[in-house]
Design a protein around this motif. Structure first.
Motif, PDB file in Angstrom:
ATOM      1  N   ARG A 162       2.648   7.341   1.828  1.00  0.00           N
ATOM      2  CA  ARG A 162       1.552   6.531   2.364  1.00  0.00           C
ATOM      3  C   ARG A 162       0.235   7.237   2.122  1.00  0.00           C
ATOM      4  O   ARG A 162       0.166   8.457   2.128  1.00  0.00           O
ATOM      5  N   GLY A 163      -0.797   6.453   2.004  1.00  0.00           N
ATOM      6  CA  GLY A 163      -2.108   7.068   1.832  1.00  0.00           C
ATOM      7  C   GLY A 163      -3.105   6.128   1.189  1.00  0.00           C
ATOM      8  O   GLY A 163      -4.287   6.162   1.506  1.00  0.00           O
TER       9      GLY A 163
ATOM     10  N   SER B  34      -5.188   2.800   0.482  1.00  0.00           N
ATOM     11  CA  SER B  34      -5.659   1.820   1.455  1.00  0.00           C
ATOM     12  C   SER B  34      -5.720   0.431   0.862  1.00  0.00           C
ATOM     13  O   SER B  34      -6.273  -0.475   1.457  1.00  0.00           O
TER      14      SER B  34
ATOM     15  N   ARG C 223       3.818  14.909   0.205  1.00  0.00           N
ATOM     16  CA  ARG C 223       2.427  14.991   0.613  1.00  0.00           C
ATOM     17  C   ARG C 223       1.511  14.733  -0.584  1.00  0.00           C
ATOM     18  O   ARG C 223       1.862  14.977  -1.716  1.00  0.00           O
ATOM     19  N   CYS C 224       0.321  14.250  -0.259  1.00  0.00           N
ATOM     20  CA  CYS C 224      -0.621  13.909  -1.303  1.00  0.00           C
ATOM     21  C   CYS C 224      -1.406  15.172  -1.659  1.00  0.00           C
ATOM     22  O   CYS C 224      -2.074  15.743  -0.814  1.00  0.00           O
TER      23      CYS C 224
ATOM     24  N   ASP D  15      -7.585   0.514  -4.408  1.00  0.00           N
ATOM     25  CA  ASP D  15      -8.637   1.177  -3.637  1.00  0.00           C
ATOM     26  C   ASP D  15      -9.448   2.108  -4.525  1.00  0.00           C
ATOM     27  O   ASP D  15     -10.195   2.943  -4.041  1.00  0.00           O
TER      28      ASP D  15
ATOM     29  N   SER E 113      -6.528  13.379  -4.014  1.00  0.00           N
ATOM     30  CA  SER E 113      -6.907  11.975  -3.991  1.00  0.00           C
ATOM     31  C   SER E 113      -8.211  11.917  -4.767  1.00  0.00           C
ATOM     32  O   SER E 113      -9.216  12.474  -4.340  1.00  0.00           O
TER      33      SER E 113
ATOM     34  N   ARG F  75      -3.991   8.987  -6.836  1.00  0.00           N
ATOM     35  CA  ARG F  75      -3.435  10.013  -5.952  1.00  0.00           C
ATOM     36  C   ARG F  75      -2.301  10.746  -6.657  1.00  0.00           C
ATOM     37  O   ARG F  75      -1.510  10.141  -7.368  1.00  0.00           O
TER      38      ARG F  75
ATOM     39  N   THR G  24       8.911   7.479   1.561  1.00  0.00           N
ATOM     40  CA  THR G  24       7.803   6.526   1.463  1.00  0.00           C
ATOM     41  C   THR G  24       6.516   7.326   1.409  1.00  0.00           C
ATOM     42  O   THR G  24       6.298   8.200   2.246  1.00  0.00           O
TER      43      THR G  24
ATOM     44  N   ARG H 199       0.799  -1.231   0.000  1.00  0.00           N
ATOM     45  CA  ARG H 199       0.000   0.000   0.000  1.00  0.00           C
ATOM     46  C   ARG H 199       0.830   1.278   0.000  1.00  0.00           C
ATOM     47  O   ARG H 199       0.293   2.363   0.204  1.00  0.00           O
TER      48      ARG H 199
END
Lengths: 552, 319
Positions: free
Chosen positions: B109-110, B112, B145-146, B133, B149, B137, B107, B90
């Motif tokens: 992350r975000g 799912s 940073r995202c 998911d 989404s 993104r 890394t 993920r």
């Protein structure tokens, strides 16, 4: 570019604040030629370069010698250099890519505005000091050439056209505005008597003069990007647009020609006659009700729109006119005075700087275009009467299956040639343009345990609609109802994006979807995100915001 | 040299031949990509690692270890300095390809669920990723940073990529749709295909950004003109029913479409004539990924668990 599929029905000027950028107290801004980078001068002497696409900081130009406020920033044409003028009378030239200082010159007086020559590798710049005549500064040698601010014939108080130092005996001048024309061979000076002077800076001669009615001090003078229009902002609270009659290149030669045709006149009269062939008044803009003074007026990238900020303290208002003279919009921001304004070179985005040092980004209000999701549908502005064919509803089974493509599959496709970008027709590929600064990922700090980040995310965002659909049944349903409030402040001063306003259909569908688990791709989630703007390493921990590591 | 303009006879097609087999993964190889400058080759595998090879002598340079599950996709930044990998754990990881130790810089992350596809934008300040998911993104490279989404599809997203100037993103999904998004705002600009079947397994812009190559799980590859919304060419003959087989354009010596196939071969079609010009045999399992070298007539192909190798094919130059 995506020009072919963007909806042309939406107006081309911004409407709401989309985002704000925060880093120290910023004073003045400038876009690079393509609008991919935004340079901002701060009150502590540093110049921040923002990557406008990611809205993050790309580079910081900091000089330990300069700790006072920056008064103006200017990009070179291809974006390799930035000229910064500061309150300690200095002009600093930076190499953007390396982030290093190239040269630093100190003047007699603090320059309020400094403009680099619009050529490809400029070594000259035009500086407008606080209370003396504008001058051409050679950044390599440091020598300055003071420009005349009035016709030499009228005598009293004219600035000595020689290269002497400014002598204290002459009359003090109020700030005089000046700018280069598109190719930098002529300087247009707007003086305190309300006259526009067309100056050949190489021979230090006033070649033409255009008096403005009202004869009040000219505060700003600026060309549109295509060099066709000139804007002046006068003390009589009026913004005037002039059409440039001189050709873009070879302006000086044309001036010579005009000079010859104007015989029998001398001195001021001659200059005015030549002047009338250089510029004609096109439009005047003013607010006759509030009679507000204007601040930082400028053109849009394509010259179709003119914007001016209200100079009244305590209000942040931006007026947008189209070139025909109609006021199309007044943008109102938070109650902080506006100190600088810029229109994005390409997109309908306006950036304004407030007295508190924040940069506000104004953009169009996006409404969801539902026909984007169904390829065969076209959105209509209003009902259209549909007249069916005579045999439309006849039952002829064979013709149902007409889904075969009627495209000639034998046509050649060209997958390699690139269309020239028409918006930038004057880029002569001789020099490579600096469009973006390489993004170097800043290394992660050793991660805090997972638990920590999860609880942080739950605290910070109660409304995290950034999470994907399948986990929760109705994140979007709730968030969408806030369509009416464009800007929501969040505690902690973190930067917040305004939410998108969904179209009518969207709101209907949302109401339905609240009940069922969201599966269709049609819904839109609003973009409420908490992000720390400043690029410091500790900020990395905050990206846990967007984590919805629910292992259900 | 070889130009396919109408009127002149194209020179006889010189077939690709097998040059080398790279055997270093312990499980199925899911993706191979040449770097943008062509000096390096990256291969990602279900054995949770990414290997960087030199494309000059195919020596193994680094093995990037760090993911806790298999890696499905890998992408190079445009200065060939960084690699981003998408994994079933993920997360996405950004690696420094030039560092001697092959370290993971960041890394992301975000997501799912499994992250399936990833790409950099041409300016390499943004990364787009598609996941099981069902979202896409957009990440900022510098801080991780995202930025957006996007709830893009109704089923796993199989493919995402930017166009030439980074203003558009094309995405394909198992839900049968192929959509185009505005990269700056994350709004949907167009839907190219809307039929629920067959699933779209791969989508990519042409080098000039005007066309989109779309692969669907009915053994077909189509070249669409996205502004008119009509497809112009279709390429068939290969087998593609189950896996998200990638395809690409070969422009170094004539214009071809290259694709992997579930019948263990690599297929090449002439782009204009749509005829299959060559079928490269040698793998012993589905060829899941192919990549073309940017300057040299070289193709690298990767295969699944029954084979676990990366094969290099070259085309000898004309006189």
């Amino acid at each position: 570019m995506n020009a072919p599929i963007i909806d042309p029905l939406q107006g081309d000027f911004p409407e709401v604040i989309e985002e704000y950028l925060e880093h120290g107290v910023m004073k003045c801004i400038a876009f690079n030629r393509r609008g991919t980078l935004l340079a901002a001068g701060c009150s502590d002497g540093s110049c921040i370069i923002w990557d406008f696409e990611t809205r993050g900081i790309a580079k910081e130009l900091r000089d330990k010698d300069c700790i006072v406020a920056i008064t103006s920033v200017c990009w070179s044409k291809y974006g390799h250099r930035i000229l910064v003028s500061a309150a300690d009378r200095s002009l600093t030239l930076w190499d953007v890519m390396k982030g290093e200082k190239i040269s630093r010159t100190t003047l007699q007086q603090t320059p309020l505005q400094a403009r680099l020559h619009p050529g490809s590798t400029p070594s000259l710049c035009l500086a407008c000091p606080l209370s003396s005549a504008p001058m051409i500064v050679d950044l390599n040698t440091g020598s300055t050439t003071v420009l005349p601010v009035s016709d030499p014939d009228t005598g009293n108080g004219a600035a000595p056209p020689s290269r002497n130092k400014f002598s204290d005996g002459s009359l003090p001048f109020t700030p005089t505005a000046a700018c280069f024309n598109k190719y930098g061979d002529i300087v247009y000076v707007g003086n305190s008597k309300g006259e526009i002077l067309v100056v050949d800076y190489k021979s230090i001669q006033v070649r033409a003069m255009v008096p403005i009615s009202g004869a009040t001090v000219i505060k700003n003078i600026v060309f549109s990007r295509n060099g066709q229009y000139l804007l002046t902002n006068s003390n009589d609270r009026t913004i005037r647009i002039y059409e440039n009659l001189l050709p873009l290149k070879d302006g000086l030669k044309t001036l010579d020609n005009i000079n010859e045709t104007v015989d029998g006149l001398d001195g001021v009269e001659k200059l005015k006659a030549v002047g009338s062939k250089c510029l004609t008044l096109f439009r005047e803009f003013q607010d006759s009700i509030t009679k507000v003074h204007w601040k930082a007026p400028c053109f849009s990238g394509d010259g179709e729109w003119v914007i001016g900020g209200s100079a009244s303290k305590g209000e942040h208002k931006i007026y947008i006119w189209d070139r025909a003279g109609h006021l199309v919009k007044i943008l109102e921001g938070p109650k902080e005075a506006l100190i600088d304004l810029a229109w994005h070179p390409v997109h309908p985005i306006v950036v304004s700087v407030s007295l508190t040092g924040l940069i506000y980004i104004w953009a169009k209000d996006y409404t969801e275009n539902w026909s984007a999701f169904a390829p065969d549908f076209k959105e209509l502005e209003e009902n259209e009467e549909y007249v069916e064919r005579e045999d439309e509803f006849d039952l002829i089974p064979e013709t149902e299956k007409v889904k075969e493509s009627d495209v000639n599959e034998d046509d050649e496709v060209d997958i390699v040639t690139v269309d020239k970008d028409s918006a930038f027709s004057d880029s002569d590929m001789s020099e490579e343009e600096l469009c973006f600064l390489p993004a170097i990922p800043s290394p992660d700090i050793p991660e805090a345990p997972e638990k920590c980040m999860e609880s942080l995310s739950k605290l910070v965002e109660s409304n995290n609609s950034g999470s994907p659909l399948s986990e929760e049944g109705e994140p979007n349903g709730r968030a969408m109802n806030h369509a009416s409030s464009p800007l929501e402040e969040d505690a902690g001063g973190t930067r917040v994006k305004r939410k998108r306003k969904p179209s009518e259909k969207g709101l209907e569908l949302q109401a339905e979807k609240v009940r069922k688990p969201l599966k269709s791709s049609g819904s839109r989630s609003s973009k409420l995100k908490n992000k720390s703007v400043v690029d410091h390493d500790t900020g990395n921990g905050l990206y846990g915001d967007d984590v919805s590591d629910d292992d259900n | 040299m070889a130009n396919m303009s109408s009127g002149s006879q194209p020179p006889p097609y010189e077939p690709y031949r097998h040059l080398k087999t790279l055997n270093a993964h312990e499980r199925a190889v899911s993706c191979v990509k040449f770097s943008i400058d062509g000096t390096l080759l990256a291969s990602a595998s279900l054995d949770k690692t990414v290997i960087i090879w030199s494309s000059a002598n195919f020596a193994l340079l680094h093995r990037l270890v760090g993911h806790s599950e298999g890696v499905s996709d890998v992408a190079w930044s445009y200065d060939s300095h960084y690699i981003c990998s998408a994994s079933d754990d993920r997360t996405l990881r950004i690696w420094d390809a030039l560092s001697p130790t092959g370290e993971c810089v960041k890394t992301l992350r975000g997501h799912s669920n499994f992250v399936f596809c990833v790409n950099f934008n041409p300016q390499s300040n943004l990364i787009v990723s598609g996941s099981f998911d069902e979202t896409i993104r957009i990440w900022e490279v510098k801080t991780g940073r995202c930025l957006h989404s996007i709830p893009a599809h109704a089923l796993p997203v199989t493919s995402v990529s930017f166009n030439r100037d980074g203003s558009l993103i094309v995405s394909g999904s198992h839900d049968g749709t192929c959509k185009i998004w505005d990269a700056a705002s994350g709004t949907c600009l167009k839907t190219l295909i809307e039929d629920k079947v067959p699933a779209v397994s791969f989508a990519k812009f042409s080098p000039n950004g005007k066309f989109i190559l779309v692969a669907t799980l009915n053994d077909t590859l189509k070249l669409w003109n996205y502004s008119t919304g009509k497809f112009l060419k279709s390429y068939i003959g290969h087998v593609n029913r189950v896996y998200c087989v990638t395809s690409t354009f070969s422009v170094t010596n004539g214009k071809y479409i290259v694709s992997g196939s579930e019948d263990h071969c690599v297929y090449l079609w002439d782009i204009q004539g749509k005829n299959m010009v060559q079928k490269l045999e040698g793998h012993s399992d589905t060829v899941i990924s192919v990549t073309c070298h940017p300057n040299v007539n070289m193709i690298a192909s990767a295969s699944l668990d029954g084979d676990r190798t990366v094969r290099i094919w070259v085309q000898d130059a004309h006189d």
